[in-house]
Motif scaffolding. Sequence first.
Motif, PDB file in Angstrom:
ATOM      1  N   VAL A 209       0.836  -1.197   0.000  1.00 50.54           N
ATOM      2  CA  VAL A 209       0.000   0.000   0.000  1.00 50.54           C
ATOM      3  C   VAL A 209       0.873   1.251   0.000  1.00 50.54           C
ATOM      4  O   VAL A 209       0.635   2.215  -0.751  1.00 50.54           O
ATOM      5  N   SER A 210       1.890   1.235   0.846  1.00 53.33           N
ATOM      6  CA  SER A 210       2.795   2.386   0.913  1.00 53.33           C
ATOM      7  C   SER A 210       3.473   2.630  -0.429  1.00 53.33           C
ATOM      8  O   SER A 210       3.595   3.769  -0.895  1.00 53.33           O
ATOM      9  N   LEU A 213       0.901   3.955  -3.092  1.00 52.97           N
ATOM     10  CA  LEU A 213       0.506   5.342  -2.860  1.00 52.97           C
ATOM     11  C   LEU A 213       1.678   6.310  -3.039  1.00 52.97           C
ATOM     12  O   LEU A 213       1.492   7.481  -3.375  1.00 52.97           O
ATOM     13  N   GLY A 252      -4.395   7.428  -7.560  1.00 53.57           N
ATOM     14  CA  GLY A 252      -4.389   7.261  -6.106  1.00 53.57           C
ATOM     15  C   GLY A 252      -5.787   7.104  -5.546  1.00 53.57           C
ATOM     16  O   GLY A 252      -6.025   6.289  -4.641  1.00 53.57           O
ATOM     17  N   GLU A 253      -6.746   7.863  -6.080  1.00 61.63           N
ATOM     18  CA  GLU A 253      -8.131   7.746  -5.636  1.00 61.63           C
ATOM     19  C   GLU A 253      -8.680   6.357  -5.939  1.00 61.63           C
ATOM     20  O   GLU A 253      -9.375   5.752  -5.118  1.00 61.63           O
ATOM     21  N   LEU A 255      -6.990   3.604  -6.229  1.00 61.35           N
ATOM     22  CA  LEU A 255      -6.354   2.643  -5.321  1.00 61.35           C
ATOM     23  C   LEU A 255      -7.060   2.633  -3.971  1.00 61.35           C
ATOM     24  O   LEU A 255      -7.367   1.578  -3.416  1.00 61.35           O
ATOM     25  N   VAL A 256      -7.346   3.819  -3.428  1.00 65.45           N
ATOM     26  CA  VAL A 256      -8.025   3.911  -2.137  1.00 65.45           C
ATOM     27  C   VAL A 256      -9.434   3.314  -2.231  1.00 65.45           C
ATOM     28  O   VAL A 256      -9.870   2.573  -1.342  1.00 65.45           O
ATOM     29  N   GLN A 257     -10.149   3.614  -3.308  1.00 65.45           N
ATOM     30  CA  GLN A 257     -11.494   3.068  -3.485  1.00 65.45           C
ATOM     31  C   GLN A 257     -11.456   1.541  -3.570  1.00 65.45           C
ATOM     32  O   GLN A 257     -12.308   0.858  -2.989  1.00 65.45           O
ATOM     33  N   MET A 259      -9.179  -0.452  -2.253  1.00 67.06           N
ATOM     34  CA  MET A 259      -8.858  -0.989  -0.924  1.00 67.06           C
ATOM     35  C   MET A 259     -10.089  -0.978  -0.018  1.00 67.06           C
ATOM     36  O   MET A 259     -10.344  -1.936   0.713  1.00 67.06           O
ATOM     37  N   LEU A 260     -10.859   0.100  -0.084  1.00 68.72           N
ATOM     38  CA  LEU A 260     -12.075   0.167   0.733  1.00 68.72           C
ATOM     39  C   LEU A 260     -13.098  -0.869   0.285  1.00 68.72           C
ATOM     40  O   LEU A 260     -13.758  -1.517   1.107  1.00 68.72           O
ATOM     41  N   SER A 387      -3.831  -1.289  -9.912  1.00 66.06           N
ATOM     42  CA  SER A 387      -3.556  -1.260  -8.472  1.00 66.06           C
ATOM     43  C   SER A 387      -3.131  -2.612  -7.929  1.00 66.06           C
ATOM     44  O   SER A 387      -2.598  -2.701  -6.829  1.00 66.06           O
TER      45      SER A 387
END
Length: 441
Positions: A209-210, A213, A252-253, A255-257, A259-260, A387
């Motif tokens: 993840v690090s 991102l 990046g958005e 990737l976060v979506q 993961m959620l 991702s």
Amino acid sequence: MKTYSANYRNPKRIMQFFLLLTVFYLAAGLCGMQIIKKVYIGERKNDALILSKFIAQSVIHGNRTPRFGNYIIKIYSVDGSEIAFGDEPSGRNGFRSVLPVPEEDISRSLAPYMPRALAGQQTVEIIHLGSEKSKSLVCAAPIADNGSIRGTIFLIQSIEDFQKMIRAYNLVFAVTTAAGMCIMSAFMLRYAGGTEKLEQMRREYISNVSHELKSPFASVRALTETLSDGVVSDESVKQRYYAIMLNECRRGEKLVQDMLELSRLERGKSVFKKEKVDTSCVMKEIALKYGAAADDMGISFVNKSDGYLPAVYSCRDRLLQLFAILIDNALKYVPDENGRVEIAAADKGGRILFSVSDNGCGIPAESRPYVFERFYKADSSRSSAGSGLGLAIARAVCAGLGESLWLESETDRGTTFYFTAEKAWRDGTFLTHFCHIPFVL
């Protein structure tokens, strides 16, 4: 061709099941032994009490007392002297072979029960006679005639056969318990290794993840610093930098979506609205949506579905999501020339089998078991192609729907992903409902 499926294992739940099963087995075994003892000994005690009353009446009326199975019968007067009776002149009924205990040991063992019998009480106990290792059932009863106590009668019966049965039961119980504990220990050792592996996966997940991102943030930061320093004056170059920054922010958005979304699926927090879905319409929609995009990329996109397809009982949005993930993945890895992606749906009895195929480079054999893991990319040279969460999400979606997902791949010939959907057997009978399916990794 070897098939690799996306399966989940939950060692914690399996261990809980084994522990519950072990506790239940131990409790059942102990309760069973107690029930056997209570029933068996209870019946023997009842028989002895009934028989003692009958013999006492026979003695009072001077009747001949027949032999009674493997009982030893001894009668004492109120002063403690033994009274001869029955068919044997010795008054001992001829059963010394049944219980080889010296007479003095028998008399000494019975002495504590004589006062209670002379007081009019019936007593049934299980005791050791003398130095005998095995136990015997002893029934003491008064011989009463018109309210007057004339003596005491003792019925003695060896319960060695019962003790042998209990020892055999205990042996079987001990062996099976030991075997169960060995299995449990082996599983716990394996689970300990699995826990260590999960911890390693957690560390790798944080690291991935690090890393994922860091890349878009580093690009945005570098371009922002360049623009803020006034190094770039050409407006067209500025616009190109802005476009790159916007693209990195979207990456990046996304990737976060992802993961959620994966987190919600794996924790069972997603709701799957299952209903009757027209399979043919879904396939046509997919072909129309991705066919144009594939043409723009110079890639051949083919729908090879069967002519007639029964409806499925599934979640339409999730089916479209699965196709989106698998087709996007296929489009990334087809060759630049003569690239080809095929989608298909076929009736396979109780389920519809969907597939997405490409003629790309295939997945190396050593990578195939891991393609459904988070952030895993078989081709490390394409680290920016996605991702690395798409196939993990697809696996979680299929698990939530109660369906299967797997792949078949050949190096330099391409890869095919398969997933299933339950058929709607009777048209119009399925009602739309929400099913919340727990999902644990």
